[in-house]
Design an enzyme around this catalytic site. Structure first.
Site, mmCIF file in Angstrom:
data_model
loop_
_atom_site.group_PDB
_atom_site.id
_atom_site.type_symbol
_atom_site.label_atom_id
_atom_site.label_comp_id
_atom_site.label_asym_id
_atom_site.label_seq_id
_atom_site.Cartn_x
_atom_site.Cartn_y
_atom_site.Cartn_z
ATOM 1 N N PRO A 1 0.820 -1.214 0.000
ATOM 2 C CA PRO A 1 0.000 0.000 0.000
ATOM 3 C C PRO A 1 0.852 1.261 0.000
ATOM 4 O O PRO A 1 1.823 1.369 0.757
ATOM 5 C CB PRO A 1 -0.822 -0.135 1.286
ATOM 6 C CG PRO A 1 -0.979 -1.607 1.443
ATOM 7 C CD PRO A 1 0.332 -2.192 0.987
ATOM 8 N N CYS A 2 0.457 2.209 -0.837
ATOM 9 C CA CYS A 2 1.341 3.337 -1.115
ATOM 10 C C CYS A 2 0.799 4.675 -0.638
ATOM 11 O O CYS A 2 1.357 5.714 -0.973
ATOM 12 C CB CYS A 2 1.578 3.418 -2.627
ATOM 13 S SG CYS A 2 0.048 3.638 -3.585
#
Length: 494
Positions: free
Chosen positions: A116-117
């Site tokens: 997840p960014c």
């Protein structure tokens, strides 16, 4: 390794399956995937494993009895795990558990994923303390145990930026150093999906790691690529940089023009781009048996009020007449001086041409004054009625590639119809074939957005399959080179 064996991969943080689809189109075979979100996992299962009736049924299937060890054992057999990656890493570090599931954990060619960014992203607020930033280290725990021949990490371009001026390094340097310390030669590349047949301007960082011959520390190339020369490298590396494919850019019109169903204009015949997408999925999971030419899924239109449609049409007209939509922003912010400057800065002739169109369109009848002495007085009611503090809402340009597909449906307006795009249109811009169906709620808002992953979010977060396919072909070539150069010793998992 026998030449006929397909290279095996594990997809961590798999989402709805964009990366997996591209890898399988390139010739990889999935050992298993991990995706914590029930909604995204339902879509993954629906397309790669088994067509479930609904996201609710999938959610019930995920609630199997027993402890975590028993749950993971059961889900591994299905090829899709819905546990937290940290919990999976905990169990993988147990030698007895690995021996029990040697068919899933042995001889892995690639561990891939996009942790997840949100904490790295340039699109929103960036927080160095964001808990989601730590998930990449759970990725490394699994790499350390399984020792795959190749590693692939995908993330946003924001990874190359420091969180603050006080930081010594950007996040990507720490990640590259960690991959090298695990025994891999490392190559970071900045790739834009538009260069790989995807009708979208989408830049992403891909970190490719190839295991060294003896498992010692690898070589890390720290210098990032420039945006303009993303296919060239200035730092030395033992890896060959992923080359750009020589393809003509695909436009928004090529991607979605055949989906127009507004009743006034018939859609065009599917473009070569669309036909190519729909022919490419033979042999991939459930998609092999699903007819892409049948009923079109995920193409439900969002319901807009009459005023919203008028507002979208007005924004389209502003775009068509070369007038910045900032006039709506300054009005929304209550900055009348800036609004007057914006109006005056675009030239009276542009506003006069726009006035001719607006006065003949019944959608604007309720907002235009009966008389006016100036351009500003004529358009002030329209601008005030459609004002907005939202800066990101833009009209797609039909002859160009799309802007980066986002997770919120009202960020972009159709190039000729006064509406937002459907999930299917967003999926076309991401290069998903029509046979790939998305499961769960179409969209959601408020507090639910933090815990749910609806269809629009699934599409927006995905790796474009065509880009993943190009990377997959490159990785297959690297594996072949490793075999030729006797890198292909049997893996020994401690």
């Amino acid at each position: 390794m026998q030449n006929k064996r397909k290279p095996r991969y594990i997809d961590l943080f798999a989402g709805c399956g964009g990366l997996s689809l591209g890898l399988e189109l390139a010739g990889f075979k999935r050992a298993f995937a991990v995706e914590k979100s029930v909604e995204a996992a339902a879509t993954f299962s629906h397309n790669f494993i088994d067509s479930h009736a609904s996201a609710r049924q999938w959610s019930e299937d995920c609630r199997e009895g027993g402890d975590k060890r028993a749950i993971l054992s059961s889900q591994l057999k299905k090829g899709l795990v819905t546990m937290d990656v940290a919990e999976v890493a905990d169990l993988l570090e147990d030698p007895a558990f690995r021996d029990e599931h040697a068919d899933k954990f042995s001889d892995i060619d690639l561990v891939a994923g996009g942790p997840p960014c949100q904490g790295f992203s340039l699109a929103g607020r960036r927080h160095g303390a964001d808990k989601r930033n730590t998930l990449v280290w759970q990725f490394f725990r699994i790499v350390k145990v399984l020792k795959p021949r190749l590693v692939l990490i995908e993330n946003v371009e924001g990874m190359t930026r420091k969180f603050s001026a006080r930081d010594t390094h950007s996040p990507i340097k720490r990640i590259i150093d960690e991959v090298a310390a695990l025994g891999y030669d490392v190559q970071p590349v900045l790739l834009n999906a538009r260069n790989y047949g995807v009708p979208q301007n989408r830049s992403r960082i891909f970190i490719i790691g190839r295991r060294t011959r003896d498992g010692s520390d690898g070589l890390a190339a720290h210098e990032m690529l420039s945006r303009e020369n993303s296919h060239q490298i200035r730092a030395k590396s033992r890896l060959q940089v992923l080359p750009p494919e020589e393809k003509l850019e695909v436009s928004v019109r090529d991607a979605i023009a055949d989906l127009r169903t507004d009743g006034s204009v018939r859609g065009r015949k599917p473009s070569e781009y669309v036909l190519g997408l729909n022919k490419s999925v033979k042999g991939i999971g459930v998609l092999t048996h699903r007819e892409s030419g049948g009923a079109l899924h995920n193409h439900e239109f969002r319901k807009h009020s009459r005023k919203t449609e008028a507002r979208f049409r007005f924004i389209q007209l502003l775009e068509g007449h070369g007038i910045s939509r900032d006039v709506l922003y300054w009005s929304g912010m209550g900055q009348e001086d800036n609004l007057r400057q914006e109006v005056a800065g675009h030239g009276a002739w542009r506003w006069r041409e726009l006035a001719k169109v607006c006065c003949s369109d019944e959608r604007f009848a309720d907002y235009l004054p009966s008389s006016s002495e100036s351009i500003f007085e004529l358009f002030s009611p329209l601008v005030n009625a459609f004002s907005s503090k939202k800066h990101s809402q833009r009209v797609l340009r039909q002859k160009s590639v799309s802007f980066t597909v986002m997770t919120i449906p009202d960020d972009y307006i159709h190039y000729c119809e006064p509406r937002v795009l459907t999930v299917r249109e967003q999926a076309r811009l991401q290069s998903f074939p029509d046979a790939f169906e998305f499961i769960g709620r179409v969209t959601t808002g408020g507090a639910r957005r933090k815990i749910m992953v609806p269809q629009y979010t699934q599409v927006g977060n995905a790796v474009p399959p065509l880009l993943a396919k190009a990377i997959g072909h490159h990785l297959v070539a690297l594996l072949s080179e490793m075999r030729t150069n006797h890198f292909w010793e049997k893996q020994v998992i401690e």
